[in-house]
Design a protein around this motif. Structure first.
Motif: not given
Length: 398
Positions: A104-110, A113-116, A145-151
DNA sequence: TCTCCACTGGAATCCAAGGCGG
DNA sequence: CCGCCTTGGATTCCAGTGGAGA
């Protein structure tokens, strides 16, 4: 430096730009030393992303301080810019799995980070929604909002389960995201990490894997020289950098350690009011570095783990033997005292055992199971890894 | 070799904090 | 605003373990 008297005090006599000696300082491309090959390989692995394609998933192995995180951050930043020139929007999420170890924490952090929020109108609350809800929001954010997400998953071996890896690596093929695509860069200290993954995750996650070798003394010397601008001109003892480099090379080629030692040497010189950073300060700087690293690790522990460490330290000190092993029960009674002194309610025995085994996992303590004879059953004894005085000090400052 | 029994550790349950839908 | 759901820490419960003494 005495000629420029000012009401605001002398300028710093030692440091010109201390920022350069922060480990998190991200140098410009031409200042990453001895990692040209690794950067090129990384770039090749994820280069499809700059045209909006799917990057390869990557696993990076290497000891601490070999530049894994640094290179990942650098290359993703570079890629984001290159892609922007093509009109491709790339988002990078960096996750320290040591801190965010549950799914949960990992998905939330991602997602955070990617959200605006302004752009997507999606919120990522800190608590209160289910794990699958976090996933759903993450996919929506990616598509919106993105074409590519890098984690980037740093210390990926600290993750409690690999479900999140499964989800991330299969997001596109499972049709979770349609307008965008996703790449994962996993970073691990443990070379055997891959063996612990299940087959499906393993094959999709490690399309490419790289090993970052430790720095040798020459590279360390160059790294330190490249950061020598942090100091004022000509105040470094001639032999200082070679000595620090040699010391760090002996200890697993850890560049972070080398830089920290250099900084501490500077601080020691400052405290002595010395206008030269002398080679004699290196040993003390080394001690400080080890103490600081321990404090940092302890500072991240939950409150009660710190009390437990204190309790164990006190008992070791009482025993007058730094290697004495203390049974859990005895640690617990001392822990109760420590809690009382700090005005907090002690946790129950069961929970304390969990915390202790967690500390053992972090190598802050060592545990061993022992028998006790008839009517006594089995029990566990706990042993401090570091000097009790040092641990107590670290707990206090944390 | 057998037995004893305190300690271990897995599992169920509870609780607090907090978002969401109605 | 209210009831319901989620997560993660803490607590409660209890079967199983293991090694020295008999």
């Amino acid at each position: 430096m005495s000629e420029s008297e000012s009401f605001f005090g002398d300028p710093d006599p030692i440091f010109a730009d201390k920022e350069l000696l922060r480990v998190s300082h991200l140098p410009e491309g031409d200042r990453i030393i001895g990692r040209d090959q690794e950067l090129q390989k990384l770039a090749n692995a994820i280069k499809d992303a700059q045209r909006g394609g799917t990057p390869n998933n990557v696993l990076i192995y290497g000891k601490t301080g070999t530049g894994k995180s640094l290179c990942s951050k650098y290359i993703t930043r570079d890629l984001t810019q290159a892609a922007a020139d093509n009109g491709i929007k790339v988002g990078v999420a960096y996750v320290d799995c040591f801190q965010e170890s549950t799914e949960t924490q990992t998905v939330r952090t991602i997602a955070q980070a990617l959200n605006d929020p302004v752009q997507t109108d999606i919120t990522v609350p800190h608590t209160g929604v289910s794990t699958s809800d976090y996933y759903r929001r993450l996919w929506d954010i990616l598509d919106a909002r993105l074409d590519v997400g890098l984690v980037i998953l740093d210390e990926i071996d600290k993750l409690e389960d690999d479900n999140v890896l499964m989800q991330l690596s299969r997001a596109a093929e499972a049709g979770k995201v349609t307008e965008s695509t996703l790449g994962v860069i996993g970073i691990s200290n443990k070379i055997r990490y891959k063996d612990s993954l299940n087959e499906r995750v393993k094959s999709s996650l490690s399309e490419r894997d790289f090993v970052f070798p430790p720095y040798d003394a020459n590279q360390l010397r160059e790294i330190l020289r490249s950061r020598a601008d942090a100091f004022r001109e000509g105040i470094l003892d001639e032999d200082l950098i070679p000595k620090v480099a040699a010391l760090a090379a002996k200890e697993h080629g850890d560049a972070r350690k080398a830089i920290d030692i250099l900084r501490y040497a500077g601080e020691i010189a400052d405290e002595h009011g010395d206008d030269t950073v002398r080679v004699e300060y290196v040993d003390e700087a080394h001690d400080r570095e080890e103490q600081a690293r321990l404090s940092e690790l302890i500072a991240k522990q939950p409150e009660h783990s710190k009390y437990l460490l204190q309790a164990l330290s006190l008992q070791v000190q009482e025993a007058h033997d730094d290697n004495s092993a203390i049974p859990t029960k005895d640690v617990y009674s001392m822990y109760e005292l420590v809690c009382e002194r700090n005005g907090v309610d002690p946790l129950k025995m069961r929970r304390v055992r969990d915390l202790l085994s967690e500390l053992a996992f972090l190598s802050l303590i060592e545990q061993e199971r022992k028998g006790r004879g008839k009517g006594k059953g089995a029990h566990t004894v706990n042993q401090l890894v570091d000097e009790p005085e040092v641990v107590v000090e670290a707990c206090k400052s944390a």
